[in-house]
Design a protein around this motif. Structure first.
Motif, PDB file in Angstrom:
ATOM      1  N   LYS A  63       1.484 -17.451  -5.450  1.00 51.12           N
ATOM      2  CA  LYS A  63       2.411 -16.445  -4.931  1.00 51.12           C
ATOM      3  C   LYS A  63       1.764 -15.073  -5.089  1.00 51.12           C
ATOM      4  CE  LYS A  63       7.202 -14.887  -5.288  1.00 51.12           C
ATOM      5  NZ  LYS A  63       7.542 -15.134  -3.903  1.00 51.12           N
ATOM      6  N   ILE A  64       1.770 -14.316  -3.995  1.00 44.37           N
ATOM      7  CA  ILE A  64       1.248 -12.951  -4.004  1.00 44.37           C
ATOM      8  C   ILE A  64       2.444 -12.016  -4.083  1.00 44.37           C
ATOM      9  CG2 ILE A  64      -0.093 -11.225  -2.756  1.00 44.37           C
ATOM     10  CD1 ILE A  64      -1.352 -13.594  -1.180  1.00 44.37           C
ATOM     11  N   ILE A  65       2.474 -11.170  -5.107  1.00 40.62           N
ATOM     12  CA  ILE A  65       3.567 -10.212  -5.226  1.00 40.62           C
ATOM     13  C   ILE A  65       3.062  -8.811  -4.933  1.00 40.62           C
ATOM     14  CG2 ILE A  65       4.952 -11.616  -6.783  1.00 40.62           C
ATOM     15  CD1 ILE A  65       3.878  -9.906  -9.110  1.00 40.62           C
ATOM     16  N   GLY A  66       3.926  -7.841  -5.073  1.00 36.67           N
ATOM     17  CA  GLY A  66       3.594  -6.444  -4.815  1.00 36.67           C
ATOM     18  C   GLY A  66       4.236  -5.999  -3.521  1.00 36.67           C
ATOM     19  N   TRP A  67       4.905  -4.852  -3.564  1.00 35.28           N
ATOM     20  CA  TRP A  67       5.620  -4.413  -2.369  1.00 35.28           C
ATOM     21  C   TRP A  67       5.277  -3.008  -1.922  1.00 35.28           C
ATOM     22  CZ3 TRP A  67       7.276  -7.985  -5.790  1.00 35.28           C
ATOM     23  CH2 TRP A  67       7.499  -9.249  -5.249  1.00 35.28           C
ATOM     24  N   ASP A  68       5.095  -2.076  -2.810  1.00 36.84           N
ATOM     25  CA  ASP A  68       4.769  -0.708  -2.387  1.00 36.84           C
ATOM     26  C   ASP A  68       3.307  -0.628  -1.983  1.00 36.84           C
ATOM     27  OD1 ASP A  68       7.317   0.086  -2.923  1.00 36.84           O
ATOM     28  OD2 ASP A  68       6.802   1.473  -4.516  1.00 36.84           O
ATOM     29  N   ALA A  69       3.055  -0.181  -0.755  1.00 32.32           N
ATOM     30  CA  ALA A  69       1.684  -0.195  -0.247  1.00 32.32           C
ATOM     31  C   ALA A  69       1.458   0.903   0.778  1.00 32.32           C
ATOM     32  CB  ALA A  69       1.386  -1.546   0.385  1.00 32.32           C
ATOM     33  N   ALA A  70       0.179   1.197   0.994  1.00 35.03           N
ATOM     34  CA  ALA A  70      -0.248   2.109   2.048  1.00 35.03           C
ATOM     35  C   ALA A  70      -1.562   1.576   2.599  1.00 35.03           C
ATOM     36  CB  ALA A  70      -0.431   3.519   1.510  1.00 35.03           C
ATOM     37  N   GLY A  71      -1.734   1.707   3.906  1.00 36.68           N
ATOM     38  CA  GLY A  71      -2.954   1.207   4.517  1.00 36.68           C
ATOM     39  C   GLY A  71      -3.055   1.594   5.974  1.00 36.68           C
TER      40      GLY A  71
END
Length: 169
Positions: A63-71
């Protein structure tokens, strides 16, 4: 692509509580953007999801978690009309999809914003979940109205942490 994930909810001090693995670059659905991630943020929700997603079980795929992102948008689905390849974006992701602890992520265009040019990717990734939560508290829950409440004051007590610091601003 490289990603960071877990298969079981181990204590964070355990060697395999997270691990790096290779997986396919996701393909965008009709409303999705494929984003090459430049920065991510870590929030308490990441810890809580990791801690409770695979208790007493081992997931077949990590499972890959993490929600806040920029790209940067590198591909778009056939129904995408709000963004183009090359756009710089930031967002708080969708808990029902794979997270941003990876090189690429698909995200529904309807929950994405264009990254402010005044912010770098790291600064932009730090904002989505905390700023959305502060906004919802002030304008959805407290129903502050910019016209009706103009000139009034709001005292925020105990405004520590991400949400409090954004709300104070």
């Amino acid at each position: 692509m490289k990603a960071i994930g877990f298969k079981t909810s181990l204590p964070i001090r355990e060697e395999n509580s997270f691990f790096v693995f290779e997986t396919e670059i996701p393909k965008p659905g009709p409303q999705d953007l494929l984003v090459k991630l430049k920065a991510i943020a870590v929030n308490p929700v990441d810890y809580k999801i990791r801690q409770n997603s695979a208790i007493d079980t081992v997931l077949e795929t990590p499972k890959i978690i993490g929600w806040d992102a920029a790209g940067i948008v590198v591909a778009v689905g056939e129904k995408v009309d709000l963004f183009n390849v090359g756009d710089e974006v930031f967002y708080a992701g969708d808990i029902t999809k794979s997270g941003c602890n990876a090189e690429y992520q698909t995200i529904d265009q309807r929950i994405v914003g264009k990254k402010p040019s005044s912010l770098n990717f790291t600064e932009a990734a730090a904002l989505p979940l905390t700023s959305l939560t502060a906004w919802e508290i002030l304008f959805d829950r407290l129903r502050i109205n910019k016209d009706l409440d103009k000139g009034k004051n709001l005292l925020i007590i105990g405004g520590a942490g991400g949400v409090g610091s954004i709300a104070i601003q």
